[in-house]
Design an enzyme around this catalytic site. Sequence first.
Site, short mmCIF file in Angstrom:
data_model
loop_
_atom_site.label_atom_id
_atom_site.label_comp_id
_atom_site.label_asym_id
_atom_site.label_seq_id
_atom_site.Cartn_x
_atom_site.Cartn_y
_atom_site.Cartn_z
N ARG A 74 0.82 -1.23 0.00
CA ARG A 74 0.00 0.00 0.00
C ARG A 74 0.85 1.28 0.00
O ARG A 74 0.39 2.33 0.41
CB ARG A 74 -0.98 0.04 1.17
CG ARG A 74 -1.98 -1.08 1.14
CD ARG A 74 -3.25 -0.74 1.88
NE ARG A 74 -4.22 -1.80 1.71
CZ ARG A 74 -4.29 -2.86 2.51
NH1 ARG A 74 -3.48 -2.97 3.54
NH2 ARG A 74 -5.20 -3.79 2.28
N LYS B 138 3.83 11.79 -10.88
CA LYS B 138 3.02 10.98 -11.79
C LYS B 138 3.75 9.67 -12.04
O LYS B 138 4.91 9.67 -12.49
CB LYS B 138 2.79 11.69 -13.12
CG LYS B 138 1.71 12.75 -13.05
CD LYS B 138 1.37 13.25 -14.44
CE LYS B 138 0.32 14.35 -14.39
NZ LYS B 138 0.06 14.94 -15.71
N GLU C 12 11.41 19.16 -23.91
CA GLU C 12 10.67 19.46 -22.67
C GLU C 12 11.24 20.71 -21.98
O GLU C 12 10.52 21.45 -21.34
CB GLU C 12 10.72 18.27 -21.70
CG GLU C 12 10.01 17.01 -22.20
CD GLU C 12 8.49 17.02 -22.00
OE1 GLU C 12 7.95 18.00 -21.45
OE2 GLU C 12 7.85 16.03 -22.39
N LYS D 30 8.49 23.53 -12.79
CA LYS D 30 7.57 22.40 -12.57
C LYS D 30 7.18 22.33 -11.10
O LYS D 30 6.01 22.11 -10.77
CB LYS D 30 8.22 21.08 -13.02
CG LYS D 30 7.28 19.91 -12.77
CD LYS D 30 7.46 18.75 -13.69
CE LYS D 30 6.32 17.75 -13.47
NZ LYS D 30 6.38 16.60 -14.33
N GLU E 222 -3.51 17.88 -10.90
CA GLU E 222 -3.96 18.38 -12.21
C GLU E 222 -5.45 18.67 -12.27
O GLU E 222 -6.17 18.19 -13.14
CB GLU E 222 -3.55 17.40 -13.32
CG GLU E 222 -3.51 18.08 -14.68
CD GLU E 222 -2.78 17.26 -15.74
OE1 GLU E 222 -1.71 16.70 -15.46
OE2 GLU E 222 -3.32 17.21 -16.86
N ARG F 292 -1.77 22.53 -13.54
CA ARG F 292 -0.78 21.51 -13.92
C ARG F 292 -0.90 21.14 -15.40
O ARG F 292 0.07 20.72 -16.02
CB ARG F 292 -0.89 20.27 -13.03
CG ARG F 292 0.22 19.28 -13.31
CD ARG F 292 0.43 18.27 -12.23
NE ARG F 292 1.48 17.34 -12.62
CZ ARG F 292 2.09 16.51 -11.81
NH1 ARG F 292 1.76 16.45 -10.54
NH2 ARG F 292 3.04 15.72 -12.25
N ASN G 195 1.40 20.41 -20.08
CA ASN G 195 1.11 19.64 -21.29
C ASN G 195 1.14 20.50 -22.55
O ASN G 195 0.64 20.08 -23.59
CB ASN G 195 -0.25 18.95 -21.17
CG ASN G 195 -0.22 17.85 -20.13
OD1 ASN G 195 0.77 17.15 -19.98
ND2 ASN G 195 -1.29 17.74 -19.37
N HIS H 102 1.54 18.90 -25.95
CA HIS H 102 1.34 17.45 -25.81
C HIS H 102 0.11 16.94 -26.57
O HIS H 102 0.08 15.78 -26.94
CB HIS H 102 1.24 17.05 -24.34
CG HIS H 102 2.58 16.99 -23.65
ND1 HIS H 102 3.38 18.10 -23.50
CD2 HIS H 102 3.27 15.97 -23.08
CE1 HIS H 102 4.49 17.76 -22.86
NE2 HIS H 102 4.45 16.47 -22.60
N HIS I 88 1.18 14.08 -28.75
CA HIS I 88 0.71 12.70 -28.54
C HIS I 88 0.08 12.14 -29.82
O HIS I 88 0.25 10.96 -30.13
CB HIS I 88 -0.31 12.64 -27.39
CG HIS I 88 0.34 12.66 -26.03
ND1 HIS I 88 -0.29 13.16 -24.93
CD2 HIS I 88 1.55 12.24 -25.62
CE1 HIS I 88 0.52 13.06 -23.88
NE2 HIS I 88 1.64 12.50 -24.27
N HIS J 107 9.33 11.17 -27.99
CA HIS J 107 8.33 11.95 -27.26
C HIS J 107 8.67 13.45 -27.23
O HIS J 107 7.84 14.30 -27.56
CB HIS J 107 8.17 11.40 -25.83
CG HIS J 107 7.28 12.24 -24.98
ND1 HIS J 107 5.90 12.28 -25.16
CD2 HIS J 107 7.55 13.11 -23.97
CE1 HIS J 107 5.38 13.13 -24.28
NE2 HIS J 107 6.35 13.63 -23.54
N1 GLY Z 1 4.51 15.63 -17.45
C1 GLY Z 1 3.40 16.42 -17.07
C2 GLY Z 1 3.14 16.44 -15.62
O1 GLY Z 1 3.93 15.94 -14.85
O2 GLY Z 1 2.12 16.91 -15.20
#
Ligand code: GLY
Length: 369
Positions: A121, A143, A185, A227, A237, A241, A245, A248, A252, A266
């Site tokens: 957990r 993430k 990035e 960030k 998000e 947040r 993107n 993206h 994507h 990417h």
């Molecule tokens: N890579 C986008 C984020 O971490 O929100």
Amino acid sequence: METVHVSLGERSYDVRIGPGLLAEAGQHIAPLLNRPRVAIVTEARVAGLHLAALQEALTADGIESEALVLPPGEATKSWAHLTETVEWLLDQKVERKDVVVAFGGGVIGDLAGFAASVLRRGVRFVQIPTSLLAQVDSSVGGKTGINSPHGKNLVGAFHQPSLVLADIDVLGTLAPRDFLAGYGEVVKYGGLGSLAFFEWLEANGPDLAAGDVEKRTEAVRRSVQMKADIVARDETEQGDRALLNLGHTFGHALEAATGYSDRLLHGEGVAIGCALAFETSARMGLMSQEAPSRFREHLAAMGMKRDLSDIPGELPDADGLMELMKQDKKVEAGKLRFILARGIGEAFVTEDVDPGLIRGLLEEALAAR
Ligand code: GLY
């Protein structure tokens, strides 16, 4: 060494950035440990280059370690390798208070972080990102996850690391194309939140691509600081947040259209996607016509892909690309959300974009191929 603090209450942590950190890893990790032992999850390419150095550094501080070496590549972010990783961690008798070390690029960070989030957990983990993309983006912000046959990153959890060690020297072993994809990035951060940083990149990008360690450290520090500020405001998000993107939604779709192959990495898709997002913004009268050209000129100066014409092989038509864009995670109640900008460094989130304008822009970009 530079430190960026990610402020998230009891889930706060440091991102330490600089050359030589791998050799000091034991010192940085020891204060987190309940007993002098860690389990490392890595992949074969990184292991071949750097695992011995990491394990020696841990041993020097009296920390025992075992390593699971997975295959390199995106296919490792799968249910099968998640199972393998979790079962291996259990075989290693990793306890609730132990620490898992994710040692690799974005694939390993996402997979090992997710494994740590579900193991007993939730156990703590340390990110030691080895690619530029992982240092400036995926290792920070919590993430974690794997891909599903339905799409990328569709299974996962928010699980913040307890520490991130970004050793700038490790970037010296990256292939130039991988470094520049990660730079996609970096330049995104300038595009989304800081004209001053973008201008700094215009002046210093070529030096840092050529290997200047001080400038690499500064670029990673500024990216991570941006960030960290966004993640501290919006960890899961719900709003801001999504700014991360930028580029993206287009990116994507282009990655999907090229089968997630080495036709388009990417970060390359993100850089082209940022240029397309700026072009959209200019056509909507939100930013000057010169801004998208300036952004593309910088990508060109860096020797990067900057337009659909730089992507080798066939691409779907504009409708096909639009269909792929609708698979984006940012779709809410069937509506696509875009990150647009009022200028370089002034991005915002909106649903208010005419699909006809996007189609027209894609048709033109495809016709120029
Ligand atoms: N890579 C986008 C984020 O971490 O929100």
